[in-house]
Write an enzyme that holds these catalytic residues in place. Sequence first.
Site, PDB file in Angstrom:
ATOM      1  N   LYS A 135       0.862  -1.195   0.000  1.00  0.00           N
ATOM      2  CA  LYS A 135       0.000   0.000   0.000  1.00  0.00           C
ATOM      3  C   LYS A 135       0.883   1.223   0.000  1.00  0.00           C
ATOM      4  CE  LYS A 135      -4.421   0.958   0.207  1.00  0.00           C
ATOM      5  NZ  LYS A 135      -5.580   0.130  -0.182  1.00  0.00           N
ATOM      6  N   ASP A 175      -7.054   4.308  -4.375  1.00  0.00           N
ATOM      7  CA  ASP A 175      -7.718   4.172  -3.073  1.00  0.00           C
ATOM      8  C   ASP A 175      -8.315   5.564  -2.808  1.00  0.00           C
ATOM      9  OD1 ASP A 175      -7.778   2.131  -0.595  1.00  0.00           O
ATOM     10  OD2 ASP A 175      -7.504   4.120   0.237  1.00  0.00           O
ATOM     11  N   THR A 219     -15.194  -2.680  -6.666  1.00  0.00           N
ATOM     12  CA  THR A 219     -15.205  -2.790  -5.198  1.00  0.00           C
ATOM     13  C   THR A 219     -16.640  -2.699  -4.677  1.00  0.00           C
ATOM     14  OG1 THR A 219     -13.052  -1.718  -5.225  1.00  0.00           O
ATOM     15  CG2 THR A 219     -14.119  -1.988  -3.088  1.00  0.00           C
ATOM     16  N   ASN A 250     -15.808   6.261  -4.863  1.00  0.00           N
ATOM     17  CA  ASN A 250     -15.825   5.158  -5.815  1.00  0.00           C
ATOM     18  C   ASN A 250     -16.563   3.926  -5.275  1.00  0.00           C
ATOM     19  OD1 ASN A 250     -14.081   2.461  -6.576  1.00  0.00           O
ATOM     20  ND2 ASN A 250     -14.595   3.709  -8.359  1.00  0.00           N
ATOM     21  N   SER A 387      -8.462  -5.777 -10.284  1.00  0.00           N
ATOM     22  CA  SER A 387      -7.138  -5.290 -10.671  1.00  0.00           C
ATOM     23  C   SER A 387      -6.283  -6.449 -11.190  1.00  0.00           C
ATOM     24  CB  SER A 387      -6.417  -4.657  -9.469  1.00  0.00           C
ATOM     25  OG  SER A 387      -6.845  -3.341  -9.256  1.00  0.00           O
TER      26      SER A 387
HETATM   27  P1  NDP Z   1     -12.945   7.910  -2.571  1.00  0.00           P
HETATM   28  O1  NDP Z   1     -11.875   8.907  -2.369  1.00  0.00           O
HETATM   29  O2  NDP Z   1     -13.514   7.695  -3.906  1.00  0.00           O
HETATM   30  O3  NDP Z   1     -14.166   8.233  -1.580  1.00  0.00           O
HETATM   31  C1  NDP Z   1     -13.990   8.281  -0.201  1.00  0.00           C
HETATM   32  C2  NDP Z   1     -15.307   8.647   0.450  1.00  0.00           C
HETATM   33  O4  NDP Z   1     -15.178   8.495   1.864  1.00  0.00           O
HETATM   34  C3  NDP Z   1     -15.697  10.090   0.213  1.00  0.00           C
HETATM   35  O5  NDP Z   1     -17.092  10.206   0.250  1.00  0.00           O
HETATM   36  C4  NDP Z   1     -15.056  10.790   1.410  1.00  0.00           C
HETATM   37  O6  NDP Z   1     -15.675  12.029   1.753  1.00  0.00           O
HETATM   38  C5  NDP Z   1     -15.254   9.768   2.506  1.00  0.00           C
HETATM   39  N1  NDP Z   1     -14.164   9.900   3.477  1.00  0.00           N
HETATM   40  C6  NDP Z   1     -12.860   9.667   3.247  1.00  0.00           C
HETATM   41  N2  NDP Z   1     -12.127   9.922   4.343  1.00  0.00           N
HETATM   42  C7  NDP Z   1     -12.993  10.329   5.260  1.00  0.00           C
HETATM   43  C8  NDP Z   1     -12.852  10.736   6.606  1.00  0.00           C
HETATM   44  N3  NDP Z   1     -11.652  10.772   7.212  1.00  0.00           N
HETATM   45  N4  NDP Z   1     -13.981  11.062   7.276  1.00  0.00           N
HETATM   46  C9  NDP Z   1     -15.192  11.017   6.658  1.00  0.00           C
HETATM   47  N5  NDP Z   1     -15.380  10.651   5.379  1.00  0.00           N
HETATM   48  C10 NDP Z   1     -14.303  10.309   4.705  1.00  0.00           C
HETATM   49  O7  NDP Z   1     -12.363   6.538  -1.970  1.00  0.00           O
HETATM   50  P2  NDP Z   1     -12.868   5.045  -2.216  1.00  0.00           P
HETATM   51  O8  NDP Z   1     -14.343   5.028  -2.384  1.00  0.00           O
HETATM   52  O9  NDP Z   1     -12.005   4.448  -3.250  1.00  0.00           O
HETATM   53  O10 NDP Z   1     -12.471   4.356  -0.827  1.00  0.00           O
HETATM   54  C11 NDP Z   1     -13.379   4.243   0.272  1.00  0.00           C
HETATM   55  C12 NDP Z   1     -12.918   3.146   1.203  1.00  0.00           C
HETATM   56  O11 NDP Z   1     -12.893   1.895   0.488  1.00  0.00           O
HETATM   57  C13 NDP Z   1     -11.510   3.295   1.792  1.00  0.00           C
HETATM   58  O12 NDP Z   1     -11.496   2.722   3.074  1.00  0.00           O
HETATM   59  C14 NDP Z   1     -10.648   2.453   0.849  1.00  0.00           C
HETATM   60  O13 NDP Z   1      -9.461   2.036   1.486  1.00  0.00           O
HETATM   61  C15 NDP Z   1     -11.600   1.292   0.614  1.00  0.00           C
HETATM   62  N6  NDP Z   1     -11.352   0.480  -0.583  1.00  0.00           N
HETATM   63  C16 NDP Z   1     -11.246   1.056  -1.815  1.00  0.00           C
HETATM   64  C17 NDP Z   1     -11.048   0.257  -2.923  1.00  0.00           C
HETATM   65  C18 NDP Z   1     -10.995   0.829  -4.302  1.00  0.00           C
HETATM   66  O14 NDP Z   1     -10.900   0.036  -5.252  1.00  0.00           O
HETATM   67  N7  NDP Z   1     -11.105   2.143  -4.494  1.00  0.00           N
HETATM   68  C19 NDP Z   1     -10.873  -1.204  -2.811  1.00  0.00           C
HETATM   69  C20 NDP Z   1     -11.092  -1.712  -1.471  1.00  0.00           C
HETATM   70  C21 NDP Z   1     -11.297  -0.882  -0.418  1.00  0.00           C
HETATM   71  P3  NDP Z   1     -14.955  13.405   1.328  1.00  0.00           P
HETATM   72  O15 NDP Z   1     -15.058  13.476  -0.160  1.00  0.00           O
HETATM   73  O16 NDP Z   1     -15.747  14.445   2.053  1.00  0.00           O
HETATM   74  O17 NDP Z   1     -13.531  13.315   1.819  1.00  0.00           O
HETATM   75  O1  2IT Z   2      -7.940  -1.579  -0.598  1.00  0.00           O
HETATM   76  C1  2IT Z   2      -7.898  -2.069  -1.752  1.00  0.00           C
HETATM   77  O2  2IT Z   2      -8.061  -3.283  -1.943  1.00  0.00           O
HETATM   78  C2  2IT Z   2      -7.681  -1.167  -2.882  1.00  0.00           C
HETATM   79  N1  2IT Z   2      -7.587   0.039  -2.687  1.00  0.00           N
HETATM   80  C3  2IT Z   2      -7.549  -1.727  -4.268  1.00  0.00           C
HETATM   81  C4  2IT Z   2      -6.148  -2.166  -4.539  1.00  0.00           C
HETATM   82  C5  2IT Z   2      -5.842  -2.589  -5.945  1.00  0.00           C
HETATM   83  O3  2IT Z   2      -4.664  -2.887  -6.181  1.00  0.00           O
HETATM   84  O4  2IT Z   2      -6.726  -2.640  -6.802  1.00  0.00           O
END
Ligand code: NDP
Ligand code: 2IT
Length: 455
Positions: A135, A175, A219, A250, A387
């Site tokens: 990561k 992420d 995801t 996302n 991925s």
């Molecule tokens: P994005 O940046 O697309 O969206 C994040 C969302 O969460 C936004 O709505 C954001 O609000 C909110 N958020 C983030 N940080 C905070 C915080 N500290 N407090 C409150 N709200 C928060 O990220 P993703 O959707 O990609 O990721 C979301 C979660 O999913 C994470 O935990 C990530 O690690 C996990 N994840 C993502 C994957 C991927 O493929 N993208 C795969 C597996 C897990 P704001 O815009 O106001 O900051």
């Molecule tokens: O937390 C996760 O699994 C991700 N952000 C996706 C990682 C990836 O390599 O697609």
Amino acid sequence: MNAGHNAAPLPPGMQSHFDTVVARNPGEREFHQAVYEVMQSLAPVEEARPEYSQWSILKRICEPERQIIFRVPWVADDGEVQINRGFRVEFNSALGPYKGGLRFHPSVNLSIIKFLGFEQVFKNALTGMPIGGGKGGSDFDPKGRSDAEIMRFCQSFMTELYRHIGEYTDVPAGDIGVGGREIGYLFGQYKRITNRYEAGVLSGKGLTWGGSLVRTEATGYGTVFFAQSMLKEKGQDFGGKKVVVSGSGNVAIYAVEKLHQLGATVIAVSDSNGYVVDEAGIDVELLKDIKEVRRERLTAYVDARGGNARHVTDGSIWDVPCDVALPCATQNELEEIHAKQLVANGVQLVAEGANMPCTPAAVALFQSAGVAYAPGKASNAGGVATSALEMQQNASRDSWEFDETEEKLEEIMTHIHERCLTTAEEFGDPGNYVTGANLAGYLKVADAMVSMGVI
Ligand code: NDP
Ligand code: 2IT
């Protein structure tokens, strides 16, 4: 000490391993929490596999293979020089090249990257694909930055990162704060520096330059497929269910999309400023426009949607009564107090789209109340699994249709669900997805490490 958040105690032998991790990694609260959570499941494998302690597997698995920290200097639009910190933690490569996302958020520090890298090792093992765990990211805050600033930051970040990554070495993706736009700038800079069109070096690429269909959706869709399998175990489906999804990025957006396709109604989503309640069902096309195209706050959703949709800034999204809750925002966003409220409101199922969004006390509460609960390392594995499908397509210079790729994703999620249940049963804790996910992931990585000797 334990990992805080009222976690249950560890067996004595395991506690001394945990104390060593705390002593070697002082102050890294999130990393301690993630390690503790896995250690809570491990007693039965340590007994069943004496070779693991003989080869110090647990000690080695808790120590990243490599941790890289670097300066990221860049120039803002106003001419001021900005300095951020970049990270890449290459945690474990027993099963394949390091694989895992990059997070750009002001809260990013070594502890957060290490907790995410540690979880990624077991998650990636669960997918059944040949990928190790890693990561990375930066404390860079993309909010309010122009496109040109995002590009300059990504170029500077990659100018340092490029020497550490590669198709057979380490394959980053997105992420929090890193989506298609950022992957584009990162890939462009990698290509320029190395003079190689090495599509397999990053995943989450655009569809015209090596990306895979379904990666954007994977995801969120995958989390919903996993939750669907959990409901099926109970003889139920999503038809008519009221669902609350936290976040609006996302993962959240595509969870909402798939939930609606399966007949559920998502009545609330959130961002870091508050949450929206829309009893008529969140309008996912409007949400995409606001978050992916306009990059605005959720207040804009309510302004555009009208009707009874409302924006709430006090209390928590978890106060909204629902049958199913999918935390899809960030770590430790759902605490014990929220879990109590959800249980009091009759929640039946919680599946994590985010990484470690529920605190240990919240998880314990769900489990004792009989709420079906799935940890992120199982339920959100669809993103990284897709991925790995993107890497397969890059390696064979092929690209697959949407439906074919989505079918593969659904199959992978169904298989992970099954593995969790059979492993939990095998180790005497039937129905417990935490035990199943931790043990199935751990066994696979540990067996590979035993085979490869002390490295
Ligand atoms: P994005 O940046 O697309 O969206 C994040 C969302 O969460 C936004 O709505 C954001 O609000 C909110 N958020 C983030 N940080 C905070 C915080 N500290 N407090 C409150 N709200 C928060 O990220 P993703 O959707 O990609 O990721 C979301 C979660 O999913 C994470 O935990 C990530 O690690 C996990 N994840 C993502 C994957 C991927 O493929 N993208 C795969 C597996 C897990 P704001 O815009 O106001 O900051
Ligand atoms: O937390 C996760 O699994 C991700 N952000 C996706 C990682 C990836 O390599 O697609």
